[in-house]
Every structure is written in C-alpha cells, then in structure tokens.
Design a protein around this motif. Structure first.
Motif, PDB file in Angstrom:
ATOM      1  N   VAL A 143       0.879  -1.356  -0.125  1.00  0.00           N
ATOM      2  CA  VAL A 143      -0.004   0.206   0.149  1.00  0.00           C
ATOM      3  C   VAL A 143       0.846   1.223  -0.146  1.00  0.00           C
ATOM      4  CG1 VAL A 143      -1.766   1.177   1.133  1.00  0.00           C
ATOM      5  CG2 VAL A 143      -1.860  -1.220   1.252  1.00  0.00           C
ATOM      6  N   GLU A 144       1.725   1.235   1.027  1.00  0.00           N
ATOM      7  CA  GLU A 144       2.461   2.748   1.326  1.00  0.00           C
ATOM      8  C   GLU A 144       3.448   3.086   0.129  1.00  0.00           C
ATOM      9  OE1 GLU A 144       3.561   2.523   5.037  1.00  0.00           O
ATOM     10  OE2 GLU A 144       1.839   2.253   6.026  1.00  0.00           O
ATOM     11  N   MET A 145       4.298   1.944  -0.147  1.00  0.00           N
ATOM     12  CA  MET A 145       5.100   2.283  -1.478  1.00  0.00           C
ATOM     13  C   MET A 145       4.373   2.545  -2.664  1.00  0.00           C
ATOM     14  SD  MET A 145       8.663   2.033  -0.722  1.00  0.00           S
ATOM     15  CE  MET A 145       9.281   1.289  -2.174  1.00  0.00           C
ATOM     16  N   PRO A 146       3.345   1.815  -3.317  1.00  0.00           N
ATOM     17  CA  PRO A 146       2.564   2.186  -4.350  1.00  0.00           C
ATOM     18  C   PRO A 146       2.272   3.762  -4.369  1.00  0.00           C
ATOM     19  CG  PRO A 146       2.123   0.007  -3.671  1.00  0.00           C
ATOM     20  CD  PRO A 146       2.955   0.688  -2.440  1.00  0.00           C
ATOM     21  N   LEU A 147       1.598   3.892  -3.051  1.00  0.00           N
ATOM     22  CA  LEU A 147       1.019   5.408  -2.845  1.00  0.00           C
ATOM     23  C   LEU A 147       2.239   6.324  -3.071  1.00  0.00           C
ATOM     24  CD1 LEU A 147      -1.445   4.924   0.044  1.00  0.00           C
ATOM     25  CD2 LEU A 147      -2.051   5.207  -2.455  1.00  0.00           C
ATOM     26  N   GLN A 148       3.555   6.072  -2.535  1.00  0.00           N
ATOM     27  CA  GLN A 148       4.411   7.051  -2.859  1.00  0.00           C
ATOM     28  C   GLN A 148       4.795   7.133  -3.978  1.00  0.00           C
ATOM     29  OE1 GLN A 148       5.451   9.517  -0.525  1.00  0.00           O
ATOM     30  NE2 GLN A 148       3.639   8.866   0.508  1.00  0.00           N
ATOM     31  N   LYS A 149       4.730   5.835  -4.751  1.00  0.00           N
ATOM     32  CA  LYS A 149       5.309   5.910  -6.138  1.00  0.00           C
ATOM     33  C   LYS A 149       4.150   6.846  -6.975  1.00  0.00           C
ATOM     34  CE  LYS A 149       6.792   4.543 -10.308  1.00  0.00           C
ATOM     35  NZ  LYS A 149       5.971   5.039 -11.268  1.00  0.00           N
ATOM     36  N   ILE A 150       2.954   6.886  -6.623  1.00  0.00           N
ATOM     37  CA  ILE A 150       2.206   7.764  -7.288  1.00  0.00           C
ATOM     38  C   ILE A 150       2.222   9.210  -6.934  1.00  0.00           C
ATOM     39  CG2 ILE A 150      -0.520   8.344  -7.406  1.00  0.00           C
ATOM     40  CD1 ILE A 150      -0.810   5.309  -7.041  1.00  0.00           C
ATOM     41  N   ASN A 151       2.626   9.384  -5.595  1.00  0.00           N
ATOM     42  CA  ASN A 151       2.656  10.645  -4.925  1.00  0.00           C
ATOM     43  C   ASN A 151       3.869  11.453  -5.751  1.00  0.00           C
ATOM     44  OD1 ASN A 151       2.170  12.831  -3.290  1.00  0.00           O
ATOM     45  ND2 ASN A 151       3.749  12.108  -1.757  1.00  0.00           N
ATOM     46  N   CYS A 152       4.991  10.733  -5.870  1.00  0.00           N
ATOM     47  CA  CYS A 152       6.254  11.222  -6.421  1.00  0.00           C
ATOM     48  C   CYS A 152       6.021  11.400  -7.769  1.00  0.00           C
ATOM     49  CB  CYS A 152       7.535  10.196  -6.194  1.00  0.00           C
ATOM     50  SG  CYS A 152       7.839  10.131  -4.325  1.00  0.00           S
ATOM     51  N   ASP A 153       5.297  10.729  -8.719  1.00  0.00           N
ATOM     52  CA  ASP A 153       5.196  11.159  -9.899  1.00  0.00           C
ATOM     53  C   ASP A 153       4.361  12.288 -10.075  1.00  0.00           C
ATOM     54  OD1 ASP A 153       6.627   8.644 -10.481  1.00  0.00           O
ATOM     55  OD2 ASP A 153       4.640   7.423 -11.028  1.00  0.00           O
ATOM     56  N   TYR A 154       3.310  12.542  -9.249  1.00  0.00           N
ATOM     57  CA  TYR A 154       2.549  13.665  -9.303  1.00  0.00           C
ATOM     58  C   TYR A 154       3.223  15.058  -8.818  1.00  0.00           C
ATOM     59  CZ  TYR A 154      -1.871  11.364 -10.879  1.00  0.00           C
ATOM     60  OH  TYR A 154      -2.815  10.877 -11.716  1.00  0.00           O
ATOM     61  N   VAL A 155       4.066  14.779  -7.937  1.00  0.00           N
ATOM     62  CA  VAL A 155       4.881  15.884  -7.528  1.00  0.00           C
ATOM     63  C   VAL A 155       5.898  16.417  -8.670  1.00  0.00           C
ATOM     64  CG1 VAL A 155       6.922  16.688  -5.768  1.00  0.00           C
ATOM     65  CG2 VAL A 155       4.831  15.531  -5.025  1.00  0.00           C
ATOM     66  N   LYS A 214       5.520  16.190 -11.677  1.00  0.00           N
ATOM     67  CA  LYS A 214       4.770  16.784 -12.766  1.00  0.00           C
ATOM     68  C   LYS A 214       3.889  18.115 -12.386  1.00  0.00           C
ATOM     69  CE  LYS A 214       3.463  12.251 -14.791  1.00  0.00           C
ATOM     70  NZ  LYS A 214       2.531  11.194 -14.969  1.00  0.00           N
ATOM     71  N   ASN A 215       4.265  18.628 -10.893  1.00  0.00           N
ATOM     72  CA  ASN A 215       3.488  19.748 -10.385  1.00  0.00           C
ATOM     73  C   ASN A 215       2.065  19.550 -10.430  1.00  0.00           C
ATOM     74  OD1 ASN A 215       5.772  20.971  -9.681  1.00  0.00           O
ATOM     75  ND2 ASN A 215       6.246  21.394 -11.923  1.00  0.00           N
ATOM     76  N   LYS A 216       1.515  18.159 -10.294  1.00  0.00           N
ATOM     77  CA  LYS A 216      -0.194  17.985 -10.332  1.00  0.00           C
ATOM     78  C   LYS A 216      -0.500  17.286  -9.050  1.00  0.00           C
ATOM     79  CE  LYS A 216      -0.310  17.359 -15.366  1.00  0.00           C
ATOM     80  NZ  LYS A 216      -0.580  16.377 -16.316  1.00  0.00           N
ATOM     81  N   ILE A 217      -1.710  17.375  -8.810  1.00  0.00           N
ATOM     82  CA  ILE A 217      -2.280  16.898  -7.328  1.00  0.00           C
ATOM     83  C   ILE A 217      -2.994  15.616  -7.681  1.00  0.00           C
ATOM     84  CG2 ILE A 217      -4.146  17.186  -5.668  1.00  0.00           C
ATOM     85  CD1 ILE A 217      -3.739  20.265  -5.980  1.00  0.00           C
ATOM     86  N   PRO A 218      -2.713  14.614  -7.041  1.00  0.00           N
ATOM     87  CA  PRO A 218      -3.175  13.151  -7.363  1.00  0.00           C
ATOM     88  C   PRO A 218      -4.519  13.126  -7.020  1.00  0.00           C
ATOM     89  CG  PRO A 218      -1.654  13.237  -5.486  1.00  0.00           C
ATOM     90  CD  PRO A 218      -1.710  14.340  -5.842  1.00  0.00           C
ATOM     91  N   PHE A 219      -5.508  13.343  -7.707  1.00  0.00           N
ATOM     92  CA  PHE A 219      -6.762  13.467  -7.084  1.00  0.00           C
ATOM     93  C   PHE A 219      -7.396  11.810  -7.591  1.00  0.00           C
ATOM     94  CE2 PHE A 219      -6.828  17.978  -7.979  1.00  0.00           C
ATOM     95  CZ  PHE A 219      -7.274  18.189  -6.767  1.00  0.00           C
ATOM     96  N   TRP A 220      -6.965  11.377  -8.726  1.00  0.00           N
ATOM     97  CA  TRP A 220      -7.125   9.883  -9.069  1.00  0.00           C
ATOM     98  C   TRP A 220      -6.062   9.406  -9.640  1.00  0.00           C
ATOM     99  CZ3 TRP A 220     -11.840   7.434  -8.519  1.00  0.00           C
ATOM    100  CH2 TRP A 220     -11.888   6.557  -9.291  1.00  0.00           C
ATOM    101  N   SER A 221      -6.045   8.070  -9.646  1.00  0.00           N
ATOM    102  CA  SER A 221      -5.104   7.217 -10.292  1.00  0.00           C
ATOM    103  C   SER A 221      -5.731   6.037 -10.915  1.00  0.00           C
ATOM    104  CB  SER A 221      -3.987   6.527  -9.361  1.00  0.00           C
ATOM    105  OG  SER A 221      -3.236   5.681  -9.765  1.00  0.00           O
ATOM    106  N   LYS A 222      -5.431   5.854 -12.317  1.00  0.00           N
ATOM    107  CA  LYS A 222      -6.079   4.864 -13.250  1.00  0.00           C
ATOM    108  C   LYS A 222      -5.306   3.578 -12.907  1.00  0.00           C
ATOM    109  CE  LYS A 222      -3.424   6.256 -17.043  1.00  0.00           C
ATOM    110  NZ  LYS A 222      -2.384   5.290 -17.056  1.00  0.00           N
ATOM    111  N   ASP A 223      -4.181   3.660 -12.394  1.00  0.00           N
ATOM    112  CA  ASP A 223      -3.183   2.651 -12.291  1.00  0.00           C
ATOM    113  C   ASP A 223      -3.476   1.534 -10.922  1.00  0.00           C
ATOM    114  OD1 ASP A 223      -1.996   3.190 -14.568  1.00  0.00           O
ATOM    115  OD2 ASP A 223      -0.807   4.651 -13.145  1.00  0.00           O
ATOM    116  N   PHE A 235      -6.093  10.877  -3.476  1.00  0.00           N
ATOM    117  CA  PHE A 235      -6.075  12.128  -2.662  1.00  0.00           C
ATOM    118  C   PHE A 235      -6.716  12.032  -1.539  1.00  0.00           C
ATOM    119  CE2 PHE A 235      -7.305  16.605  -1.583  1.00  0.00           C
ATOM    120  CZ  PHE A 235      -6.378  16.972  -1.613  1.00  0.00           C
ATOM    121  N   ALA A 236      -7.907  11.248  -1.314  1.00  0.00           N
ATOM    122  CA  ALA A 236      -8.607  10.894  -0.238  1.00  0.00           C
ATOM    123  C   ALA A 236      -8.244   9.912   0.608  1.00  0.00           C
ATOM    124  CB  ALA A 236     -10.368  10.646  -0.873  1.00  0.00           C
TER     125      ALA A 236
END
Length: 271
Positions: free
Chosen positions: A45-57, A59-68, A76-77
C-alpha cells in the motif's frame, strides 16, 4: 540550556539516526521488512502510494485520481499519501520514490526528536535527559512495533512540537505561539494516518487537563478546542474527500478484533 549544547545534541541525534538506519542505504539499498504476508501494507500500500505521490509531485500536479490502481482509485482521499506533507513533497521533488520513501522515514524521525529536545529545554531538562527522551519516545515499543506502517508514525513526529507550542502559548498567551500551534495541528492532520492524529489529539487534551488544571483550565481547554477546529477547517480540502471516501467505502465495517490484535502484535526487522 546553552545553544551550543542544543546544536551539538541535534548533530549527535542526526548521526545516530543515520547509523541506526544505515541499512536503508548502505551497504546496499534495503527497506524495512515485516513478518506479514507479502510484506504487509509497507510494500503493498504505502510504497505504491508514494510512487504515485512522487510521480505527481514531479509533474506539479495533485493526485486526485489514479487509473493504475484497480479500475481507478481516489488517492487524494487516502490520507496515507500525504501529498501536502512538506517532508513528503520535498523528498519526492528531489529523489525517486524509493529513496524518497527512505528519507521520509529518517526526516520524520529526526523532526520528532528535535521537537523532544526543544520541549525538554522548555521544561528545563538537562541536555542528556532531552537526548535520552528523544530516543526513548521514538524507539518506544508502541512506535517501534508500528514502523512496519511507516505512515502511521509520521503524525507522531509533530506531537512534541504541538506540546512545545501549546505550553508556550498557554504560559504566555502570545498569539504567535497560538498560530504556530494551529499550523502544526494542520500539518499533523494532513501528514498521513488520521488514526494517529486522533490518538495524539486525545493525548494532547489529557495533557492539557493535567498540566494546566490549576491555572484557568476551562479557558485553556477552549483555546485548545478552537485551535483544533481552526486547523481542521484549514484542512477541509483534505477532510471532505476523506469523509466522502469513508461514506462510499465498506472499510469501516470490516474491522475485527482478530485483525486489530494481529496488527498490534506485529513488528519489523531491519533487513
């Protein structure tokens, strides 16, 4: 406590932490391993979430939703992502997600220990006692056994600072300290696990009762309540998605005593 002693203590704590956690980086990149099936939440859970988090950071975007994740997931919730946590944001900005995750562990640990040293100074402890308690708190059984869920520990890094500014404000009634308290409660709330925020909040109110019960307790209690309300209001952008997420989720009905005992009794080892 003299300033040079505090500086030397903070340098010592930093190098001690790096030595204790050296296996995160040397002799080769490693992570904490838990005895849970498939590595537990740390890896699943936590490592995949940080992967998504870092990818969005990056890109200077907020991770509202992940299709992956599955057929899509409102990351984001999910409080554990901690997108607006300054430590998470900065580490993701400068490192890949694996190294960012490791530095998040070290920096949250160090942030809390620095807070304990400053709190000890405020309470007029000597420097050795402050350093001792900085390690005692963050390597206590409760926190030590929960490092397998690293994001559960992060909110506790803000706890010594909350106590520090709470005592300063209630002792002096200076609004600068009060606004600092509100900002710290805000960052604690958005940093990671909401359960940890709830636990530490209970502790803060109990502390307020016993520490200030002979000196205008009711007024002090009201000040503290307003600080929490203001901080949570500021965190509304994170709170309302969470509430909606909880309402449409069946997670709240999935808790069991067996699961609680299993999680509470788990521990980690340094691989």
């Amino acid at each position: 406590m003299k300033k040079y002693k505090i500086i030397l203590a903070l340098i010592f704590i930093l190098f001690a932490d790096l030595f204790i956690l050296k296996n995160l980086f040397f002799p080769q990149n490693k992570l904490f391993v838990t005895p849970e099936f498939s590595g537990g939440d740390f890896f699943t859970v936590e490592m995949p979430l940080q992967k998504i988090n870092c990818d969005y950071v990056k890109k200077n975007k907020i991770p509202f939703w992940s299709k992956d994740i599955s057929f899509g997931y409102p990351v984001f919730a999910e409080g554990r992502i901690g997108f607006f946590n300054p430590i998470n944001f900065i580490t993701c900005k400068f490192f890949d997600y694996k190294n960012a995750f490791k530095w998040q562990i070290i920096l949250h640990l160090y942030l809390g220990q620095v807070g304990v040293v400053f709190l000890g100074n405020l309470l007029k402890l000597n420097i050795l006692s402050s350093v001792f308690f900085s390690f005692l708190f963050f390597f206590s059984p409760f926190l030590l056994m929960n490092w397998m869920h690293a994001t559960m520990i992060y909110p506790f890094s803000f706890l010594p600072w909350l106590l520090f500014f709470l005592i300063l404000f209630l002792s002096t009634k200076k609004l600068t300290f009060y606004f600092s308290l509100i900002i710290l409660i805000f960052f604690q709330f958005i940093s990671a696990h909401y359960q940890s925020f709830f636990i530490s909040s209970i502790f803060i109110f109990i502390f307020c009762f016993f520490y200030f019960k002979k000196n205008g307790f009711f007024t002090n209690f009201c000040w503290l309540i307003f600080a929490y309300l203001a901080a949570i209001f500021l965190a509304g952008f994170q709170l309302f998605p969470l509430i909606e997420f909880v309402k449409i989720s069946n997670r709240s009905g999935a808790f069991s005593l067996a699961g609680f005992v299993a999680e509470s009794s788990s521990c980690f080892v340094l691989a």
